[in-house]
Design an enzyme around this catalytic site. Structure first.
Site, PDB file in Angstrom:
ATOM      1  N   ASP A  27      37.196  36.818  32.223  1.00  0.00           N
ATOM      2  CA  ASP A  27      38.731  36.641  32.484  1.00  0.00           C
ATOM      3  C   ASP A  27      39.455  37.338  31.124  1.00  0.00           C
ATOM      4  O   ASP A  27      38.893  37.246  30.058  1.00  0.00           O
ATOM      5  CB  ASP A  27      39.373  35.326  32.825  1.00  0.00           C
ATOM      6  CG  ASP A  27      39.071  34.954  34.265  1.00  0.00           C
ATOM      7  OD1 ASP A  27      38.919  36.003  35.047  1.00  0.00           O
ATOM      8  OD2 ASP A  27      39.148  33.658  34.498  1.00  0.00           O
TER       9      ASP A  27
ATOM     10  N   ARG B  90      38.203  44.496  36.463  1.00  0.00           N
ATOM     11  CA  ARG B  90      39.276  44.075  37.238  1.00  0.00           C
ATOM     12  C   ARG B  90      40.720  44.488  36.924  1.00  0.00           C
ATOM     13  O   ARG B  90      40.960  44.090  35.708  1.00  0.00           O
ATOM     14  CB  ARG B  90      39.124  42.493  37.308  1.00  0.00           C
ATOM     15  CG  ARG B  90      40.272  41.881  38.273  1.00  0.00           C
ATOM     16  CD  ARG B  90      40.594  40.227  37.666  1.00  0.00           C
ATOM     17  NE  ARG B  90      39.584  39.396  38.423  1.00  0.00           N
ATOM     18  CZ  ARG B  90      39.071  38.397  37.903  1.00  0.00           C
ATOM     19  NH1 ARG B  90      39.614  38.012  36.521  1.00  0.00           N
ATOM     20  NH2 ARG B  90      37.995  37.723  38.284  1.00  0.00           N
TER      21      ARG B  90
END
Ligand code: FDA
Length: 308
Positions: free
Chosen positions: A132, A185
C-alpha cells in the site's frame, strides 16, 4: 473543511484510543471493516468470492513503534497467506511498510517484506503482495522497496505498488514501475498533501487519474484500477474498448462496504473486480479516512449510533 477536520481526526491518538475501545465504535466500523480477527476477514473473503469478486486482505495497522509489533504483524500476514492457500481463496494481501516497521528499522522492514513476498512466491498457485502507499514522507522509500523486492530472485510479478494520482510525481513513478514490469494499483490518494507536491482540485486529480490509467492499460502488465468514481470507471471501460484491451488484462478494485451496488454491477457485466477487505483492532484511522472521502457517510454512522 469537514474533510480536513476528518483527516486531522484520523491522526488524533486520543480519539483513536477512545473509539477503538468502545462498543459503538466496533459496531459502526463493521460497515467498512471485516472484523477484528483473521477468521472474520476469511469469512468476508469467502462471501466476496462467492459473488464473483476477488479480494485483497489488509490487516489494519500502521506506524508500529517497535520491532516486536513489526514481527507480530508480519507473522499475521504469514498466517493470512496460509489461510488463503488452505481454503483456495481468490485473495491476496495488502500491507503497509510502516506496519512492518519502516519507522523503527528499515532493514527489519526490508527483511520482513522480503520474507512475505518469498512466502507468496512459494505458494501454489503463486500469491501476490501489494505494498500500500502511505503519506508523501514514505513515497520514495516505498517505491524503492518495491523495485528492490521485485528484483529479488523469484519475486518478479509477486509484489506490486500503489500510485496516487494526486501526486505530481506519479507519471514518472508509473513510467519507472512499468519499465520494471511491476504491477500497479492506481488510486487517487487518501492523505492530506500540500499544493507543491499534490493537486488540490478534484478536477486535476481526476484528469491525472485518467492519464495514468491510460499509461497503465497500454503497458500490457496486469494492473488494478482502484476507484469508486463512476466517471473514472467509465473512462477506463471506454478506453479499454477503444484500444481493444481485453477485460482480463486488468481489474477494478474497490473498498469493502463502499458502493457495493457498483461492485456487483461490474461483476455482473463481466469485469474483474477485487474488493479490498481490511480487518483488525486498529480500524480508527482507516475509518476516518473513508469518512473524509465522503462525509455523507457520517449520516450512516450517526444513524447506527442512535439505533442504540
Ligand atoms: P472520489 O473520492 O473522488 O469519489 C468519487 C465517488 O465515489 C463519490 O462521489 C462517491 O460516489 C464514491 N465514493 C468514494 N468514496 C466513498 C466512500 N468512502 N463511501 C461511499 N462512496 C464513496 N489510498 C492511498 O493513499 N493509498 C493506498 O494504498 C490506497 N489503497 C486503496 C485500495 C483500494 C482498493 C481503493 C478502492 C482505494 C485505495 N485508496 C488508497 C484510497 C483512494 O486513494 C481514495 O482515497 C478512495 O478510493 C476515494 O477515491 P475514489 O477514487 O473512490 O473517488
Amino acid at each position: 473543511m469537514l474533510k480536513a477536520l476528518l483527516i486531522s481526526l484520523s491522526e488524533n491518538r486520543r480519539m483513536r484510543s477512545i473509539a477503538e475501545h468502545s462498543a459503538i465504535g466496533k459496531r459502526v466500523s463493521g460497515r467498512f471493516v471485516a472484523g477484528t480477527s483473521i477468521a472474520d476477514a476469511i469469512s468476508v473473503a469467502q462471501n466476496v468470492n462467492r459473488v464473483g469478486a476477488t479480494v485483497s486482505i489488509d490487516n489494519l495497522g500502521e506506524n508500529v513503534t517497535n520491532a516486536d509489533e513489526a514481527r507480530h504483524s508480519a507473522q499475521l500476514y504469514n498466517n493470512i497467506l496460509d489461510e488463503i492457500g488452505a481454503r483456495g481463496l481468490q485473495a491476496n494481501v495488502s500491507v503497509k511498510l510502516t506496519h512492518l516497521g519502516l519507522d523503527v528499522d528499515a532493514n527489519l522492514a526490508r527483511e520482513l517484506a522480503s520474507n512475505l513476498v518469498a512466502k507468496a512466491a512459494s505458494m501454489n498457485p503463486r500469491n501476490f503482495v501489494r505494498i500500500d502507499m502511505e503519506g508523501s514522507p514514505y513515497t520514495q522509500r516505498t517505491l524503492d522497496f518495491v523495485h528492490e523486492l521485485h528484483r529479488q530472485p523469484g519475486h518478479a510479478g509477486v509484489v506490486g505498488a500503489v500510485i496516487q494520482s494526486y501526486l505530481h510525481r506519479s507519471e514518472q513513478d508509473i513510467a519507472n514501475l512499468i519499465a520494471d514490469g511491476i504491477r500497479v494499483r492506481l488510486c487517487k490518494g487518501a492523505y492530506k498533501e500540500p499544493p507543491d507536491i499534490a493537486y488540490q482540485k478534484k478536477s486535476e486529480v481526476d484528469q491525472n487519474y485518467v492519464k495514468l490509467m491510460k499509461m497503465l492499460l497500454k503497458s500490457g502488465i496486469y494492473h488494478g484500477i482502484a476507484t469508486h468514481d463512476p466517471r473514472m470507471i467509465e473512462e477506463t471501460m471506454s478506453f479499454s474498448a477503444r484500444e481493444k484491451i481485453s477485460r482480463d488484462a486488468f481489474e477494478f478494485q474497490m473498498l469493502y462496504g463502499v458502493r457495493r451496488d457498483l461492485q456487483m454491477k461490474l461483476v455482473r457485466e463481466g469485469w474483474r473486480m477485487r474488493v479490498y477487505v481490511p480487518f483488525g483492532e486498529e480500524w480508527y484511522p482507516y475509518l476516518m479516512r473513508r469518512l473524509a472521502e465522503r462525509p455523507a457517510n457520517l449520516l450512516f454512522i450517526v444513524k447506527n449510533m442512535l439505533r442504540g
